[in-house]
Write an enzyme that holds these catalytic residues in place. Structure first.
Site, PDB file in Angstrom:
ATOM      1  N   SER A 125      25.528 -89.930 -34.285  1.00  0.00           N
ATOM      2  CA  SER A 125      25.490 -91.355 -34.575  1.00  0.00           C
ATOM      3  C   SER A 125      24.147 -91.961 -34.128  1.00  0.00           C
ATOM      4  O   SER A 125      23.095 -91.578 -34.633  1.00  0.00           O
ATOM      5  CB  SER A 125      26.681 -92.052 -33.899  1.00  0.00           C
ATOM      6  OG  SER A 125      26.851 -93.363 -34.400  1.00  0.00           O
ATOM      7  N   ASP A 175      34.008 -91.966 -42.951  1.00  0.00           N
ATOM      8  CA  ASP A 175      33.392 -92.726 -41.860  1.00  0.00           C
ATOM      9  C   ASP A 175      33.286 -94.203 -42.250  1.00  0.00           C
ATOM     10  O   ASP A 175      32.636 -94.538 -43.247  1.00  0.00           O
ATOM     11  CB  ASP A 175      31.999 -92.157 -41.580  1.00  0.00           C
ATOM     12  CG  ASP A 175      31.396 -92.649 -40.276  1.00  0.00           C
ATOM     13  OD1 ASP A 175      31.748 -93.753 -39.839  1.00  0.00           O
ATOM     14  OD2 ASP A 175      30.575 -91.915 -39.705  1.00  0.00           O
ATOM     15  N   HIS A 207      34.414 -91.070 -38.281  1.00  0.00           N
ATOM     16  CA  HIS A 207      33.200 -91.077 -37.449  1.00  0.00           C
ATOM     17  C   HIS A 207      33.409 -90.186 -36.223  1.00  0.00           C
ATOM     18  O   HIS A 207      33.643 -90.656 -35.111  1.00  0.00           O
ATOM     19  CB  HIS A 207      32.883 -92.519 -37.023  1.00  0.00           C
ATOM     20  CG  HIS A 207      31.502 -92.682 -36.449  1.00  0.00           C
ATOM     21  ND1 HIS A 207      30.361 -92.481 -37.193  1.00  0.00           N
ATOM     22  CD2 HIS A 207      31.083 -93.033 -35.202  1.00  0.00           C
ATOM     23  CE1 HIS A 207      29.304 -92.711 -36.445  1.00  0.00           C
ATOM     24  NE2 HIS A 207      29.712 -93.035 -35.221  1.00  0.00           N
TER      25      HIS A 207
END
Length: 280
Positions: A125, A175, A207
Protein backbone atom coordinates in the site's frame (compact mmCIF):
# COMPACT_ATOMS: atom_id res chain seq x y z
CA UNK A 1 17.19 -21.64 11.79
CA UNK A 2 19.54 -20.03 9.27
CA UNK A 3 18.62 -16.44 10.07
CA UNK A 4 18.51 -14.08 13.01
CA UNK A 5 15.80 -11.50 13.76
CA UNK A 6 16.77 -8.27 15.53
CA UNK A 7 14.54 -5.40 16.66
CA UNK A 8 15.75 -1.90 17.46
CA UNK A 9 14.17 0.91 19.48
CA UNK A 10 13.14 2.85 16.35
CA UNK A 11 10.90 -0.02 15.25
CA UNK A 12 13.22 -1.44 12.60
CA UNK A 13 13.31 -5.22 12.21
CA UNK A 14 16.35 -6.79 10.57
CA UNK A 15 16.31 -10.43 9.47
CA UNK A 16 19.73 -11.53 8.31
CA UNK A 17 21.82 -14.66 7.76
CA UNK A 18 23.29 -15.90 11.04
CA UNK A 19 26.66 -15.96 9.37
CA UNK A 20 26.86 -12.37 8.20
CA UNK A 21 29.52 -13.21 5.59
CA UNK A 22 26.98 -15.36 3.72
CA UNK A 23 24.82 -12.36 2.78
CA UNK A 24 24.76 -11.44 -0.91
CA UNK A 25 21.50 -9.49 -1.27
CA UNK A 26 19.16 -7.05 0.47
CA UNK A 27 15.39 -6.54 0.46
CA UNK A 28 13.80 -3.55 2.20
CA UNK A 29 10.09 -3.98 2.98
CA UNK A 30 8.01 -0.90 3.84
CA UNK A 31 4.66 -1.41 5.59
CA UNK A 32 1.35 0.28 4.86
CA UNK A 33 -0.43 3.20 6.50
CA UNK A 34 -1.12 2.72 10.21
CA UNK A 35 0.95 -0.45 10.43
CA UNK A 36 4.51 -1.07 11.66
CA UNK A 37 7.38 -3.30 10.61
CA UNK A 38 5.79 -6.08 12.68
CA UNK A 39 3.04 -6.39 10.08
CA UNK A 40 5.41 -7.99 7.58
CA UNK A 41 7.89 -9.67 9.94
CA UNK A 42 6.37 -13.13 9.39
CA UNK A 43 6.37 -12.63 5.62
CA UNK A 44 10.04 -11.61 5.68
CA UNK A 45 11.01 -14.56 7.88
CA UNK A 46 9.26 -16.97 5.50
CA UNK A 47 11.13 -15.41 2.59
CA UNK A 48 14.39 -15.67 4.55
CA UNK A 49 13.87 -19.43 4.89
CA UNK A 50 13.67 -19.70 1.10
CA UNK A 51 16.46 -17.19 0.45
CA UNK A 52 18.99 -17.62 3.28
CA UNK A 53 21.55 -15.34 1.60
CA UNK A 54 19.28 -12.27 1.78
CA UNK A 55 19.12 -9.66 4.53
CA UNK A 56 15.63 -8.20 5.04
CA UNK A 57 15.27 -4.75 6.59
CA UNK A 58 11.81 -3.62 7.71
CA UNK A 59 11.73 0.01 8.89
CA UNK A 60 8.77 1.56 10.75
CA UNK A 61 7.35 4.86 9.53
CA UNK A 62 7.27 7.92 11.81
CA UNK A 63 4.02 8.59 13.66
CA UNK A 64 2.34 11.71 12.28
CA UNK A 65 -1.13 13.15 11.59
CA UNK A 66 -2.84 11.86 8.45
CA UNK A 67 -5.33 14.25 6.81
CA UNK A 68 -7.29 11.45 5.13
CA UNK A 69 -7.98 9.90 8.54
CA UNK A 70 -9.30 13.09 10.12
CA UNK A 71 -5.87 14.17 11.30
CA UNK A 72 -5.34 11.13 13.50
CA UNK A 73 -1.70 10.34 14.24
CA UNK A 74 -0.42 6.97 13.08
CA UNK A 75 2.67 5.45 11.45
CA UNK A 76 2.76 7.00 7.99
CA UNK A 77 5.47 7.49 5.39
CA UNK A 78 3.84 10.74 4.27
CA UNK A 79 0.57 12.63 4.66
CA UNK A 80 -2.34 11.44 2.54
CA UNK A 81 -4.96 14.08 1.75
CA UNK A 82 -6.92 11.83 -0.62
CA UNK A 83 -6.38 9.21 -3.28
CA UNK A 84 -7.77 11.17 -6.23
CA UNK A 85 -5.11 12.44 -8.62
CA UNK A 86 -5.16 16.03 -7.40
CA UNK A 87 -4.98 15.12 -3.71
CA UNK A 88 -2.34 12.50 -4.35
CA UNK A 89 0.11 15.22 -5.33
CA UNK A 90 0.11 16.53 -1.75
CA UNK A 91 2.37 13.93 -0.15
CA UNK A 92 4.00 16.01 2.57
CA UNK A 93 6.87 14.08 4.13
CA UNK A 94 7.53 11.75 1.20
CA UNK A 95 10.94 13.29 0.48
CA UNK A 96 12.06 12.59 4.04
CA UNK A 97 10.89 8.97 3.83
CA UNK A 98 12.49 8.61 0.40
CA UNK A 99 15.80 9.78 1.89
CA UNK A 100 15.46 7.33 4.79
CA UNK A 101 14.97 4.33 2.50
CA UNK A 102 17.78 5.48 0.20
CA UNK A 103 20.04 5.79 3.25
CA UNK A 104 19.43 2.13 4.17
CA UNK A 105 20.54 1.12 0.69
CA UNK A 106 23.56 3.40 0.70
CA UNK A 107 24.74 2.18 4.09
CA UNK A 108 24.60 -1.42 2.88
CA UNK A 109 26.63 -0.43 -0.17
CA UNK A 110 29.17 1.77 1.61
CA UNK A 111 29.66 -0.37 4.70
CA UNK A 112 29.56 -3.86 3.20
CA UNK A 113 30.23 -3.33 -0.51
CA UNK A 114 26.89 -4.77 -1.62
CA UNK A 115 26.09 -3.59 -5.18
CA UNK A 116 22.77 -1.89 -5.81
CA UNK A 117 21.85 -4.51 -8.39
CA UNK A 118 21.61 -6.95 -5.48
CA UNK A 119 18.97 -4.87 -3.72
CA UNK A 120 15.18 -4.76 -3.95
CA UNK A 121 12.64 -2.32 -2.53
CA UNK A 122 9.26 -3.80 -1.63
CA UNK A 123 6.19 -2.55 0.17
CA UNK A 124 2.48 -2.79 0.81
CA UNK A 125 0.00 0.00 0.00
CA UNK A 126 1.63 3.29 1.09
CA UNK A 127 4.89 1.39 1.55
CA UNK A 128 4.62 0.07 -2.00
CA UNK A 129 4.03 3.59 -3.25
CA UNK A 130 7.14 4.77 -1.39
CA UNK A 131 9.16 1.91 -2.88
CA UNK A 132 8.17 2.98 -6.40
CA UNK A 133 8.86 6.65 -5.69
CA UNK A 134 12.28 5.87 -4.20
CA UNK A 135 13.49 3.02 -6.39
CA UNK A 136 12.82 4.66 -9.74
CA UNK A 137 14.65 7.86 -8.76
CA UNK A 138 17.91 6.39 -7.47
CA UNK A 139 21.18 7.10 -9.24
CA UNK A 140 21.85 3.34 -9.29
CA UNK A 141 19.59 0.64 -10.73
CA UNK A 142 18.13 -1.88 -8.30
CA UNK A 143 17.50 -5.57 -8.98
CA UNK A 144 13.78 -4.84 -8.77
CA UNK A 145 10.81 -3.21 -7.05
CA UNK A 146 7.82 -5.04 -5.54
CA UNK A 147 4.51 -3.23 -5.05
CA UNK A 148 1.62 -4.88 -3.21
CA UNK A 149 -1.68 -2.98 -3.38
CA UNK A 150 0.19 0.26 -4.07
CA UNK A 151 0.15 3.17 -6.51
CA UNK A 152 2.27 6.02 -7.85
CA UNK A 153 2.42 8.87 -5.31
CA UNK A 154 3.27 12.49 -6.14
CA UNK A 155 3.46 11.66 -9.85
CA UNK A 156 4.35 15.20 -10.89
CA UNK A 157 7.42 15.08 -8.64
CA UNK A 158 8.57 11.63 -9.79
CA UNK A 159 11.43 11.82 -12.29
CA UNK A 160 12.24 8.33 -13.57
CA UNK A 161 16.00 7.76 -13.46
CA UNK A 162 16.00 3.97 -13.76
CA UNK A 163 13.48 2.96 -16.46
CA UNK A 164 14.92 -0.59 -16.80
CA UNK A 165 14.30 -1.62 -13.18
CA UNK A 166 11.95 -4.64 -13.15
CA UNK A 167 8.70 -3.96 -11.27
CA UNK A 168 6.20 -6.49 -9.96
CA UNK A 169 2.87 -4.96 -8.94
CA UNK A 170 0.36 -7.30 -7.26
CA UNK A 171 -3.11 -5.91 -6.61
CA UNK A 172 -6.53 -7.13 -5.50
CA UNK A 173 -9.44 -6.65 -7.88
CA UNK A 174 -11.78 -6.33 -4.85
CA UNK A 175 -9.70 -3.58 -3.24
CA UNK A 176 -11.91 -0.64 -2.22
CA UNK A 177 -9.12 1.23 -0.38
CA UNK A 178 -6.77 1.47 -3.36
CA UNK A 179 -8.96 0.35 -6.28
CA UNK A 180 -7.50 -1.88 -8.96
CA UNK A 181 -8.06 0.93 -11.46
CA UNK A 182 -5.34 2.89 -9.62
CA UNK A 183 -2.92 0.04 -10.23
CA UNK A 184 -3.73 0.08 -13.95
CA UNK A 185 -3.37 3.85 -14.03
CA UNK A 186 -0.03 3.63 -12.21
CA UNK A 187 1.27 1.13 -14.73
CA UNK A 188 0.23 3.26 -17.71
CA UNK A 189 1.59 6.43 -16.12
CA UNK A 190 5.02 4.97 -15.46
CA UNK A 191 5.16 3.34 -18.87
CA UNK A 192 4.49 6.78 -20.35
CA UNK A 193 7.49 8.01 -18.35
CA UNK A 194 9.68 5.36 -19.97
CA UNK A 195 9.46 2.46 -17.51
CA UNK A 196 10.06 -0.71 -19.52
CA UNK A 197 9.40 -3.67 -17.21
CA UNK A 198 6.18 -3.17 -15.25
CA UNK A 199 4.27 -6.40 -14.61
CA UNK A 200 0.80 -6.00 -13.06
CA UNK A 201 -0.80 -9.13 -11.58
CA UNK A 202 -4.38 -9.23 -10.32
CA UNK A 203 -5.80 -11.31 -7.47
CA UNK A 204 -9.45 -11.76 -6.37
CA UNK A 205 -8.80 -10.22 -2.94
CA UNK A 206 -9.50 -6.94 -1.09
CA UNK A 207 -6.81 -4.61 0.34
CA UNK A 208 -4.56 -7.33 1.71
CA UNK A 209 -2.09 -9.98 0.58
CA UNK A 210 -2.82 -13.63 -0.22
CA UNK A 211 -0.72 -16.82 -0.25
CA UNK A 212 -0.80 -16.87 -4.06
CA UNK A 213 0.39 -13.27 -4.19
CA UNK A 214 3.21 -13.93 -1.72
CA UNK A 215 4.23 -16.95 -3.78
CA UNK A 216 4.50 -14.68 -6.83
CA UNK A 217 6.55 -12.18 -4.81
CA UNK A 218 8.92 -14.96 -3.71
CA UNK A 219 9.30 -16.18 -7.29
CA UNK A 220 10.07 -12.64 -8.48
CA UNK A 221 12.66 -12.14 -5.73
CA UNK A 222 14.31 -15.45 -6.53
CA UNK A 223 14.42 -14.45 -10.19
CA UNK A 224 16.00 -11.02 -9.70
CA UNK A 225 18.13 -12.03 -6.69
CA UNK A 226 19.42 -15.55 -7.39
CA UNK A 227 22.24 -16.95 -5.23
CA UNK A 228 25.52 -15.33 -6.23
CA UNK A 229 28.66 -15.85 -4.16
CA UNK A 230 30.52 -13.28 -6.24
CA UNK A 231 28.43 -10.61 -4.50
CA UNK A 232 29.06 -11.64 -0.89
CA UNK A 233 29.34 -8.71 1.49
CA UNK A 234 32.73 -7.62 2.78
CA UNK A 235 32.65 -7.54 6.56
CA UNK A 236 34.78 -5.11 8.57
CA UNK A 237 37.80 -6.48 10.43
CA UNK A 238 36.55 -7.30 13.97
CA UNK A 239 39.58 -5.52 15.45
CA UNK A 240 38.40 -2.24 13.88
CA UNK A 241 34.82 -2.58 15.14
CA UNK A 242 33.45 -0.87 18.24
CA UNK A 243 32.34 -2.94 21.23
CA UNK A 244 28.75 -2.00 20.37
CA UNK A 245 29.18 -3.32 16.81
CA UNK A 246 30.87 -6.49 18.07
CA UNK A 247 28.05 -7.18 20.52
CA UNK A 248 25.47 -6.61 17.77
CA UNK A 249 27.17 -9.18 15.53
CA UNK A 250 27.41 -11.60 18.46
CA UNK A 251 23.67 -11.29 19.09
CA UNK A 252 22.87 -11.67 15.40
CA UNK A 253 25.02 -14.80 15.18
CA UNK A 254 23.34 -16.34 18.22
CA UNK A 255 26.58 -16.31 20.23
CA UNK A 256 25.25 -14.65 23.37
CA UNK A 257 25.78 -17.81 25.43
CA UNK A 258 29.41 -18.10 24.29
CA UNK A 259 29.92 -14.41 25.12
CA UNK A 260 28.77 -14.82 28.71
CA UNK A 261 31.51 -13.61 31.04
CA UNK A 262 33.49 -11.82 28.35
CA UNK A 263 34.51 -8.30 29.37
CA UNK A 264 37.37 -7.09 27.21
CA UNK A 265 37.16 -5.99 23.58
CA UNK A 266 39.86 -8.43 22.48
CA UNK A 267 37.72 -11.28 23.82
CA UNK A 268 34.76 -10.20 21.70
CA UNK A 269 37.07 -9.81 18.70
CA UNK A 270 38.41 -13.35 19.07
CA UNK A 271 34.90 -14.78 19.45
CA UNK A 272 33.82 -13.15 16.18
CA UNK A 273 37.00 -14.20 14.40
CA UNK A 274 36.57 -17.81 15.50
CA UNK A 275 32.94 -17.79 14.41
CA UNK A 276 33.70 -16.35 10.97
CA UNK A 277 36.41 -18.93 10.47
CA UNK A 278 34.03 -21.76 11.27
CA UNK A 279 35.76 -22.77 14.49
CA UNK A 280 32.52 -22.56 16.52
Amino acid sequence: MSFSTQRTSDGTITISPKRAQEQSALVVISHGLGDTAEGFADVAENLARAMPYVKFVLPTAPTQPVTLNMGMSMPSWYDIVGLDERSNENCQGISESQARIAEILQEEHDKFGLPYNRMVLAGFSQGGALSLFTGLQLSQQLAGIVVMSGYVPAAAQLKVQQPSTPILHCHGTQDVIVPYAMAEKSQKMLQSKGVQKYELQSYPIPHTVSPNELAAVKAFLQQVLPPDDTCLVTLPDPSTMSVKELKAEIRNAGLSKQATGLMEKHEFVKLIQDYRQGKL
